[in-house]
Motif scaffolding. Sequence first.
Motif, PDB file in Angstrom:
ATOM      1  N   HIS A 118       0.817  -1.214   0.000  1.00 58.36           N
ATOM      2  CA  HIS A 118       0.000   0.000   0.000  1.00 58.36           C
ATOM      3  C   HIS A 118       0.853   1.268   0.000  1.00 58.36           C
ATOM      4  O   HIS A 118       0.352   2.352   0.275  1.00 58.36           O
ATOM      5  CB  HIS A 118      -0.925   0.024   1.232  1.00 58.36           C
ATOM      6  CG  HIS A 118      -1.892  -1.122   1.272  1.00 58.36           C
ATOM      7  ND1 HIS A 118      -2.650  -1.429   2.376  1.00 58.36           N
ATOM      8  CD2 HIS A 118      -2.239  -2.043   0.343  1.00 58.36           C
ATOM      9  CE1 HIS A 118      -3.397  -2.486   2.129  1.00 58.36           C
ATOM     10  NE2 HIS A 118      -3.166  -2.876   0.912  1.00 58.36           N
ATOM     11  N   GLU A 125      -6.758  -1.655  -6.686  1.00 58.01           N
ATOM     12  CA  GLU A 125      -7.188  -2.651  -5.709  1.00 58.01           C
ATOM     13  C   GLU A 125      -8.707  -2.840  -5.807  1.00 58.01           C
ATOM     14  O   GLU A 125      -9.233  -3.877  -5.417  1.00 58.01           O
ATOM     15  CB  GLU A 125      -6.773  -2.143  -4.312  1.00 58.01           C
ATOM     16  CG  GLU A 125      -6.509  -3.226  -3.303  1.00 58.01           C
ATOM     17  CD  GLU A 125      -7.751  -3.591  -2.530  1.00 58.01           C
ATOM     18  OE1 GLU A 125      -7.989  -4.805  -2.340  1.00 58.01           O
ATOM     19  OE2 GLU A 125      -8.500  -2.682  -2.136  1.00 58.01           O
ATOM     20  N   ASP A 156      -4.106  -8.415  -6.451  1.00 55.78           N
ATOM     21  CA  ASP A 156      -3.288  -9.547  -5.997  1.00 55.78           C
ATOM     22  C   ASP A 156      -2.481 -10.167  -7.141  1.00 55.78           C
ATOM     23  O   ASP A 156      -1.354 -10.623  -6.937  1.00 55.78           O
ATOM     24  CB  ASP A 156      -4.158 -10.604  -5.315  1.00 55.78           C
ATOM     25  CG  ASP A 156      -4.158 -10.401  -3.794  1.00 55.78           C
ATOM     26  OD1 ASP A 156      -3.584  -9.395  -3.342  1.00 55.78           O
ATOM     27  OD2 ASP A 156      -4.721 -11.236  -3.072  1.00 55.78           O
ATOM     28  N   ARG A 166       0.318  -7.798  -7.571  1.00 61.53           N
ATOM     29  CA  ARG A 166       1.313  -7.990  -6.498  1.00 61.53           C
ATOM     30  C   ARG A 166       2.222  -9.172  -6.796  1.00 61.53           C
ATOM     31  O   ARG A 166       3.434  -9.099  -6.606  1.00 61.53           O
ATOM     32  CB  ARG A 166       0.620  -8.184  -5.145  1.00 61.53           C
ATOM     33  CG  ARG A 166       0.094  -6.906  -4.518  1.00 61.53           C
ATOM     34  CD  ARG A 166      -0.252  -7.111  -3.044  1.00 61.53           C
ATOM     35  NE  ARG A 166      -0.772  -8.426  -2.788  1.00 61.53           N
ATOM     36  CZ  ARG A 166      -0.094  -9.406  -2.198  1.00 61.53           C
ATOM     37  NH1 ARG A 166       1.132  -9.200  -1.776  1.00 61.53           N
ATOM     38  NH2 ARG A 166      -0.656 -10.584  -2.016  1.00 61.53           N
ATOM     39  N   HIS A 220     -11.580 -14.910   1.939  1.00 61.17           N
ATOM     40  CA  HIS A 220     -10.771 -14.713   0.738  1.00 61.17           C
ATOM     41  C   HIS A 220     -11.293 -15.651  -0.340  1.00 61.17           C
ATOM     42  O   HIS A 220     -12.035 -16.590  -0.055  1.00 61.17           O
ATOM     43  CB  HIS A 220      -9.281 -14.885   1.035  1.00 61.17           C
ATOM     44  CG  HIS A 220      -8.821 -16.293   1.224  1.00 61.17           C
ATOM     45  ND1 HIS A 220      -8.678 -17.184   0.183  1.00 61.17           N
ATOM     46  CD2 HIS A 220      -8.463 -16.980   2.339  1.00 61.17           C
ATOM     47  CE1 HIS A 220      -8.231 -18.337   0.640  1.00 61.17           C
ATOM     48  NE2 HIS A 220      -8.112 -18.245   1.950  1.00 61.17           N
ATOM     49  N   PHE A 254      -7.361 -12.060  -2.300  1.00 66.66           N
ATOM     50  CA  PHE A 254      -8.385 -11.121  -1.846  1.00 66.66           C
ATOM     51  C   PHE A 254      -9.362 -10.790  -2.977  1.00 66.66           C
ATOM     52  O   PHE A 254      -8.964 -10.683  -4.137  1.00 66.66           O
ATOM     53  CB  PHE A 254      -7.756  -9.818  -1.351  1.00 66.66           C
ATOM     54  CG  PHE A 254      -7.111  -9.911   0.011  1.00 66.66           C
ATOM     55  CD1 PHE A 254      -7.433 -10.919   0.908  1.00 66.66           C
ATOM     56  CD2 PHE A 254      -6.187  -8.959   0.411  1.00 66.66           C
ATOM     57  CE1 PHE A 254      -6.847 -10.986   2.167  1.00 66.66           C
ATOM     58  CE2 PHE A 254      -5.593  -9.009   1.660  1.00 66.66           C
ATOM     59  CZ  PHE A 254      -5.921 -10.022   2.533  1.00 66.66           C
ATOM     60  N   TYR A 263     -10.692  -5.236  -0.947  1.00 67.35           N
ATOM     61  CA  TYR A 263     -10.562  -5.787   0.410  1.00 67.35           C
ATOM     62  C   TYR A 263      -9.286  -5.317   1.111  1.00 67.35           C
ATOM     63  O   TYR A 263      -9.293  -4.978   2.292  1.00 67.35           O
ATOM     64  CB  TYR A 263     -10.588  -7.320   0.334  1.00 67.35           C
ATOM     65  CG  TYR A 263     -10.567  -8.016   1.678  1.00 67.35           C
ATOM     66  CD1 TYR A 263     -11.757  -8.327   2.336  1.00 67.35           C
ATOM     67  CD2 TYR A 263      -9.372  -8.353   2.288  1.00 67.35           C
ATOM     68  CE1 TYR A 263     -11.747  -8.963   3.577  1.00 67.35           C
ATOM     69  CE2 TYR A 263      -9.347  -8.992   3.525  1.00 67.35           C
ATOM     70  CZ  TYR A 263     -10.533  -9.293   4.164  1.00 67.35           C
ATOM     71  OH  TYR A 263     -10.516  -9.910   5.385  1.00 67.35           O
ATOM     72  N   SER A 264      -8.185  -5.283   0.367  1.00 64.23           N
ATOM     73  CA  SER A 264      -6.869  -5.097   0.967  1.00 64.23           C
ATOM     74  C   SER A 264      -6.734  -3.744   1.673  1.00 64.23           C
ATOM     75  O   SER A 264      -6.338  -3.685   2.845  1.00 64.23           O
ATOM     76  CB  SER A 264      -5.801  -5.248  -0.113  1.00 64.23           C
ATOM     77  OG  SER A 264      -4.514  -5.079   0.404  1.00 64.23           O
ATOM     78  N   LEU A 315      -6.646  -5.103   5.434  1.00 63.03           N
ATOM     79  CA  LEU A 315      -5.368  -5.768   5.707  1.00 63.03           C
ATOM     80  C   LEU A 315      -4.775  -5.341   7.050  1.00 63.03           C
ATOM     81  O   LEU A 315      -4.353  -6.188   7.853  1.00 63.03           O
ATOM     82  CB  LEU A 315      -4.374  -5.500   4.561  1.00 63.03           C
ATOM     83  CG  LEU A 315      -3.012  -6.184   4.695  1.00 63.03           C
ATOM     84  CD1 LEU A 315      -3.154  -7.702   4.727  1.00 63.03           C
ATOM     85  CD2 LEU A 315      -2.078  -5.778   3.555  1.00 63.03           C
ATOM     86  N   TRP A 367      -2.418 -12.785   5.681  1.00 60.85           N
ATOM     87  CA  TRP A 367      -2.283 -11.321   5.767  1.00 60.85           C
ATOM     88  C   TRP A 367      -0.823 -10.900   5.830  1.00 60.85           C
ATOM     89  O   TRP A 367      -0.484  -9.856   6.393  1.00 60.85           O
ATOM     90  CB  TRP A 367      -3.096 -10.719   6.908  1.00 60.85           C
ATOM     91  CG  TRP A 367      -2.995 -11.451   8.228  1.00 60.85           C
ATOM     92  CD1 TRP A 367      -2.026 -11.289   9.161  1.00 60.85           C
ATOM     93  CD2 TRP A 367      -3.900 -12.440   8.729  1.00 60.85           C
ATOM     94  NE1 TRP A 367      -2.263 -12.120  10.219  1.00 60.85           N
ATOM     95  CE2 TRP A 367      -3.420 -12.839   9.995  1.00 60.85           C
ATOM     96  CE3 TRP A 367      -5.082 -13.024   8.247  1.00 60.85           C
ATOM     97  CZ2 TRP A 367      -4.061 -13.803  10.775  1.00 60.85           C
ATOM     98  CZ3 TRP A 367      -5.712 -13.987   9.012  1.00 60.85           C
ATOM     99  CH2 TRP A 367      -5.204 -14.373  10.262  1.00 60.85           C
ATOM    100  N   ARG A 418       1.956 -12.951   0.256  1.00 57.71           N
ATOM    101  CA  ARG A 418       0.715 -13.371   0.909  1.00 57.71           C
ATOM    102  C   ARG A 418       0.207 -14.669   0.286  1.00 57.71           C
ATOM    103  O   ARG A 418       0.170 -14.817  -0.930  1.00 57.71           O
ATOM    104  CB  ARG A 418      -0.351 -12.292   0.796  1.00 57.71           C
ATOM    105  CG  ARG A 418      -1.560 -12.638   1.662  1.00 57.71           C
ATOM    106  CD  ARG A 418      -2.759 -11.735   1.480  1.00 57.71           C
ATOM    107  NE  ARG A 418      -2.399 -10.365   1.257  1.00 57.71           N
ATOM    108  CZ  ARG A 418      -2.966  -9.612   0.325  1.00 57.71           C
ATOM    109  NH1 ARG A 418      -3.892 -10.103  -0.460  1.00 57.71           N
ATOM    110  NH2 ARG A 418      -2.581  -8.365   0.178  1.00 57.71           N
TER     111      ARG A 418
END
Lengths: 491, 491
Positions: free
Chosen positions: A173, A182, A224, A227, A332, A429, A433-434, A438, A455, A460
């Motif tokens: 983040h 996100e 995600d 990420r 999740h 996620f 959500y994150s 998180l 988390w 993750r």
Amino acid sequence: MATREGYYVRRDNPVQEGHLKCAGVISPSSNIPSVTYDVFDVIIIGAGYAGLSSARDLCLSGFKVLLLEARDRLGGRTWTAEVEGHLYEMGGTWIYWGQPHVYREMSRYGYTKLLDSNADKVGCNYFTSWINGKPRNISYEEEGPAVERAFEIFCDVDGNGGRRIIPYPHDPHFKPEAKQWENISAAQRIDQVRAKLSELELYTLQGFVAAISGNDMNNTGFFDILRWWALSGYSTQGLYDYTETYKIPEGQSRFARTMFDEALATGNLKYAFDTLITSIKDTSVTVEATSTSGKSWSARRLISTIPLNILNRIQFQPPLSPAKSAAHSIPHIGIGAKVHMEVQGTNLRTWSAAAWPDSRIFSGRGDGITPAGNTHLVFFAGNQKGLNAQEDARHMAAEAKKLHEMEIQKVIWHNWLEDPLSEGIWCMFPPGYSFDHLDTLRARHGNVLFASADWALGWRGFIDGAIEEGTRAAMAVVKDLGFPRRVAPAL
Amino acid sequence: MATREGYYVRRDNPVQEGHLKCAGVISPSSNIPSVTYDVFDVIIIGAGYAGLSSARDLCLSGFKVLLLEARDRLGGRTWTAEVEGHLYEMGGTWIYWGQPHVYREMSRYGYTKLLDSNADKVGCNYFTSWINGKPRNISYEEEGPAVERAFEIFCDVDGNGGRRIIPYPHDPHFKPEAKQWENISAAQRIDQVRAKLSELELYTLQGFVAAISGNDMNNTGFFDILRWWALSGYSTQGLYDYTETYKIPEGQSRFARTMFDEALATGNLKYAFDTLITSIKDTSVTVEATSTSGKSWSARRLISTIPLNILNRIQFQPPLSPAKSAAHSIPHIGIGAKVHMEVQGTNLRTWSAAAWPDSRIFSGRGDGITPAGNTHLVFFAGNQKGLNAQEDARHMAAEAKKLHEMEIQKVIWHNWLEDPLSEGIWCMFPPGYSFDHLDTLRARHGNVLFASADWALGWRGFIDGAIEEGTRAAMAVVKDLGFPRRVAPAL
């Protein structure tokens, strides 16, 4: 030792439930002496990598630790079944030397001879995609650049391959602008780039994204996937290297066992398997954990490594904050299936596939040669509710055969979605959500700390993230309690 | 606190030796009480990252550790000078989240907010190369692809970008075929590919390789450059990311201090700085270390983290094996210089340079903005013997000005080559050394263990490699001695 977990179907036989050999089964299942300590320093719930690394760190530092695990084995969502001399990783599998938390442990324990599951390939040497309702075989010369280009376009959210939006992949983040990415689903992101993709690029991308998420593209948070991309060095080659190439030849359960054995060797570890905790009570002086059998244990701190998707089953006293309750109530979306098959011959050793939405199987590929000289294939698939294990095996086998001709000898898998101790595979996620939850998931609740790959900040849902979290929780306990001093034994 | 190390020249002033503020200076310099333990569990020589991580691990596990350091500060070849509110990393600097041993520590201690020394650039925005006897300014649009292509050609030893020859970068000798590449120098490798390179590619490649090695191309083993490449994910972008982009904003000395403080907090650490050990005697029951002042300390095991280039100064009793003596007698070839300059204005913030063989300076670039609003440049250069510090500063400043016009306000550096406690910078092996001597350097000598970044398997010569080695040595001690048991204190 055999675990009660996992399913195994040998050609023309009924499903065998459990009885699979696993190096992570601990026997006897408890070493708690009849005369126990009144109060432990720390209770750890869960003997997956988060719990194991916490336990190991705290035992090394001289804390008296009680490790409670509902399963009959170590490893949580990671375990190795040995079937007829071959190792099948039923959950977490691949590791990489660029994953700092797990590789530090591997290096420390000497697990540095790795197995490259893509190396020394011989066989058909092509890729199968499911395009417009039917399978199509494609050479790797054609498939490689297509997947590479598709992911580059998919992940290029900033004209800089994602580097500007996620400059520090272990600090997801860091850039407030990341929030806009996100909030969208993988399906929405595909719509944004669809026009730039060829048919082959689109279909292979969809298959791989489905395999990563284990769910429908609409339920999958795009962030995600982005990420994973950033963590893998912002490249498709990196995605392969980091997430699906290198295995521990001895199997994950053996590795987990090494960590457990080290904790045990300190003399500071007590443990009980087959022990399901249902309530956690913090009296502010001690924390009490109570199991289904009504037994209770107390400690000065408690580390819960209970996975996100079953965390709302635990009764907390005092109750959790509304923010925490809210976070725990949204599961999740990693609810896919991982399935192993042994297929006749070696032709498919160099086969791989990706398919979505026309097949239950999202992706698959050759993962090794069994002692019988057949090919070990590994598949990632969607879950099909309402089937019993026998029907499920038959259905997955049929779906695999839709992709490519094969003579299936064995089907081996763990139904993570219906497993009451996980209700899901690795954490993915949903959109939005994150940024909202998180930090809340990571926060403590009085004397209760929460540690789970679900988390982690970096990898993750991976083994690396579990160890990151176990390390963090152990550090927090030390900060709270200080180091126990060794008292020189009288000579 | 100030250290006696380092050189600092402010415009028109004489060289100041030492008196540089450093968070790694420990005062008072010893906490050994007048009544000491008869025998420690472990003596560790050297408080660089190898010694610190060993000490920390062993203290956490309850061993009584004595840490002896000849300098007045922590960190060995890594330390941070604070000059007028700005941090200068005098040795080891850059870290990356894909370096598992150091990043695990950073993550564990919460050092996860990194500083990207390339980010948010403004200024002249070009690169200077020294081509055919004169400097030439080149846009990054031209330079980037040239460096990328040059390294790709230079490192493509197997038609697969080096992946076949070094498939496991943390296991460098895995492929016996690697030996042939270990025997040639960087100069020989350049000759092999010279015809494929443009003039710009050749000159930039030479500059960067010289900066990596800190020595002449003929003395530099090609294999170590290839290992850096492999460790960096087999890419030029990876080389930048892993080796020269991300810093710890608080400075390395602060990070080292955190590790030291944790060891201290266990209550198991005794230490003495300003203590140079000259002989190590293994009686087979205990090991005795004796300092220049004639003081001796004993322990059940000893971990030496003394760097390769000064290891042959230590007297060992019993004497080392001929193989070990031979390995210690060949110095590594990392003997370059790292030099900081503060230059007027911000124009050079986005400048970088690489030059070889026509300039003493191999490479340089903007590394930050000082509180005075000037540019902090960092240079890697060759060493010039026979100059005193004043002449050396003048010479380096003149060489920098040959590359580009600049108004130099300050020159700050540590002469690692003339430092009797290092006699070199990071470890680079000459051709033909690694396959012959690496295993020997790593081997123990009775109760004496050897841990140094200089013989790490992975990031040799890096902070990551130092911690890899410290971890390994601590594990070996635990294997020998078993875990000390905590005896519950009487209440």
